[in-house]
Design an enzyme around this catalytic site. Structure first.
Site, PDB file in Angstrom:
ATOM      1  N   ASN A   1       0.817  -1.211   0.000  1.00 20.19           N
ATOM      2  CA  ASN A   1       0.000   0.000   0.000  1.00 20.19           C
ATOM      3  C   ASN A   1       0.854   1.265   0.000  1.00 20.19           C
ATOM      4  OD1 ASN A   1      -2.358  -1.308  -0.255  1.00 20.19           O
ATOM      5  ND2 ASN A   1      -3.152  -0.874   1.786  1.00 20.19           N
TER       6      ASN A   1
ATOM      7  N   GLY B   1      -4.314  12.919 -10.053  1.00 22.71           N
ATOM      8  CA  GLY B   1      -5.717  13.212  -9.756  1.00 22.71           C
ATOM      9  C   GLY B   1      -5.870  14.098  -8.539  1.00 22.71           C
TER      10      GLY B   1
ATOM     11  N   CYS C   1      -7.699   2.601   3.199  1.00 28.97           N
ATOM     12  CA  CYS C   1      -6.437   1.861   3.301  1.00 28.97           C
ATOM     13  C   CYS C   1      -5.181   2.716   3.117  1.00 28.97           C
ATOM     14  CB  CYS C   1      -6.436   0.712   2.301  1.00 28.97           C
ATOM     15  SG  CYS C   1      -7.622  -0.561   2.747  1.00 28.97           S
TER      16      CYS C   1
ATOM     17  N   LYS D   1      -4.415   5.423   5.874  1.00 30.42           N
ATOM     18  CA  LYS D   1      -4.229   4.771   7.178  1.00 30.42           C
ATOM     19  C   LYS D   1      -2.942   3.935   7.202  1.00 30.42           C
ATOM     20  CE  LYS D   1      -6.877   0.954   7.833  1.00 30.42           C
ATOM     21  NZ  LYS D   1      -6.028  -0.206   8.060  1.00 30.42           N
TER      22      LYS D   1
END
Ligand code: NAD
Length: 438
Positions: A209, A254, A261, A264
């Site tokens: 992530n 963007g 997710c 965090k």
């Protein structure tokens, strides 16, 4: 296999439904009685394409059940998944209190040995912590396995049924064999089940992530440079994406990343670094860049109108509120930051989202009359000073710009996701602002 899933949210419900779909007997538990009641009555509490069909089928066939009683669910189970929310504390560290109470409850409910599987995203080392929480409450044997989840909201069913890989962190051969058997139907095309130690498994989830968030922030920074210097970030993206060493995913500039997710997990990794005395400079920069990016659309808007003070009394149509398309999830959505800024500057907003509107209405209620909701995309436009696209739902892509122009007070578009062709809009007489398109 008899499976219990504790926590019936985006991850737990998808996992439970997919395990039931492959023949397992699954019982999903949640402490929220409204959620469980809804599910028992065939109502799906979240929007996730394809989920309803699987839940309805497997419920009807008797393989998927819902309960608020962990005791009832766990008593039967060989494998128990924790799919509990781990929202961030003000320090950036995840709040593990829900996981702790679930771990204790599971331990109390055990009637024999189990494999306890951590599917929640948790700080590195939490598998040991979960075992410590459970131990005082049971005399039965258990093994805590780390099995991070990589599904994406919006394509969660497909991601779960056809995962790129399954990561299983355990030192126990017996626990691994059980997990391998559960996941075998989903990796028949040869995608790997990767076994590793639990610490590495926990860290893999944060690594993925944080890395993806870093790619997005990198492109967003380039986009801001493009807006200053005249380049087009979308052309740069294509030039980069064709390099096989880089690849094509997560290179879209963007309005900033959001969701439950990325923000965090990036903050959690930063907090872990601080605690361990290891500087996490790259992810810290990714997070800082994202904080700037989430405010960038507003900067573009206020600059166009000649400064923030000129936004007082203006009206904006906002298309898309969910943090990304194909979900109703509003957690950390960039639309919330933009709307807060617009209203703070004295402007008003009429918003439309095809799916997340109900969740958004609850969150935006404190703004009262300054934020209204439309029943369709075109209704939101009537009399607005500009259209601001924040979430790129498919239905916004090929709209009739003749109608858009007629409904707006002036032909002005802020495209927070670079979905429109700038030339086409300019030919139609619009003033167009994208992100990093010069
Ligand atoms: P969610 O908030 O949608 O669902 C969590 C559920 O747990 C809620 O329904 C809550 O009522 C329930 N719960 C809390 N305490 C409980 C208890 N003691 N017993 C039973 N139920 C309890 O969260 P989510 O989005 O499904 O995420 C769950 C975990 O998975 C998080 O750690 C998240 O970071 C991780 N994750 C999420 C995604 C995603 O896309 N949402 C993807 C990968 C990993």
């Amino acid at each position: 296999m008899k499976v219990s899933v504790i926590g019936t949210g985006y991850v737990g419900l998808v996992a439970g439904a997919c395990f039931a779909d492959t023949g397992n007997e699954v019982s999903c538990v949640d402490i929220d009685p409204r959620k469980i009641d809804a599910l028992k009555n065939g109502k799906i509490p979240i929007y996730e394409p394809g989920l309803e069909e699987i839940v309805k089928r497997t419920t009807k066939e008797g393989r998927l059940k819902f309960t608020t009683s962990a005791a009832e669910s766990v008593a039967q189970a060989e494998v128990v998944f924790f799919a509990i929310g781990t929202p961030p504390l003000p320090s950036g560290e995840p709040n593990l209190s829900y996981l702790k109470s679930a771990a204790e409850e599971v331990a109390r409910a055990m009637r024999g040995p189990i494999v306890a599987v951590n599917k929640s995203t948790v700080p590195i080392g939490t598998h040991r912590q979960v075992a410590e929480w459970m131990r005082p409450f049971t005399k039965h044997a258990f093994e805590v396995v780390s099995n991070p989840e990589f599904l994406k909201e919006g394509t969660a069913i497909d991601d779960f049924l056809r995962p790129d890989r399954v990561v299983i962190g355990t030192k126990s051969d017996a626990a691994f064999k059980k997990m391998e058997a559960l996941y075998a139907p989903f990796v028949r095309q040869g995608n790997p089940i990767i076994r590793m130690d639990p610490v590495s498994a926990e860290m893999t989830k944060y690594a993925c992530n944080a890395f993806l968030a870093t790619r997005i922030s990198f492109m967003n920074e380039l986009a801001r440079l493009c807006d200053r210097m005249g380049g087009d970030v979308d052309q740069i993206r294509r030039g980069m994406a064709t390099d096989v060493r880089i690849g094509k995913h997560f290179l879209y500039a963007g309005a900033g990343y959001g969701g439950s997710c990325f923000p965090k997990d990036v903050q959690a990794l930063m907090a872990t670094g601080r605690k361990e005395g290891v500087e996490m400079a790259i992810v810290t920069a990714a997070e800082d860049a994202n904080a700037v990016q989430k405010r960038y659309l507003f900067d573009r808007i206020s600059k166009h109108f000649g400064g923030e003070s000129r936004l007082k009394g203006k009206k904006f149509a906002v298309w898309g509120l969910a943090f990304k398309p194909n979900t109703d999830d509003m957690r950390e959505a960039p639309s919330l930051t933009l709307i807060e800024q617009l209203v703070g500057a004295g402007a008003s907003v009429t918003a439309f989202d095809p799916v997340a509107q109900e969740n958004a209405e609850a969150l935006l209620a404190p703004y009262g009359e300054a934020v209204k909701f439309a029943s369709g995309a075109f209704d939101a436009l009537t009399g607005a000073d500009a259209l601001v696209l924040v979430t790129e739902w498919n239905e916004f892509r090929n709209v009739d710009f003749g109608r858009v122009k007629a409904a707006l007070k002036q032909p002005l578009v802020f495209d927070g996701r670079n979905v429109y062709a700038p030339e086409m809009l300019r030919e139609l007489g619009f003033q167009y602002y994208g992100i990093g398109r010069g």
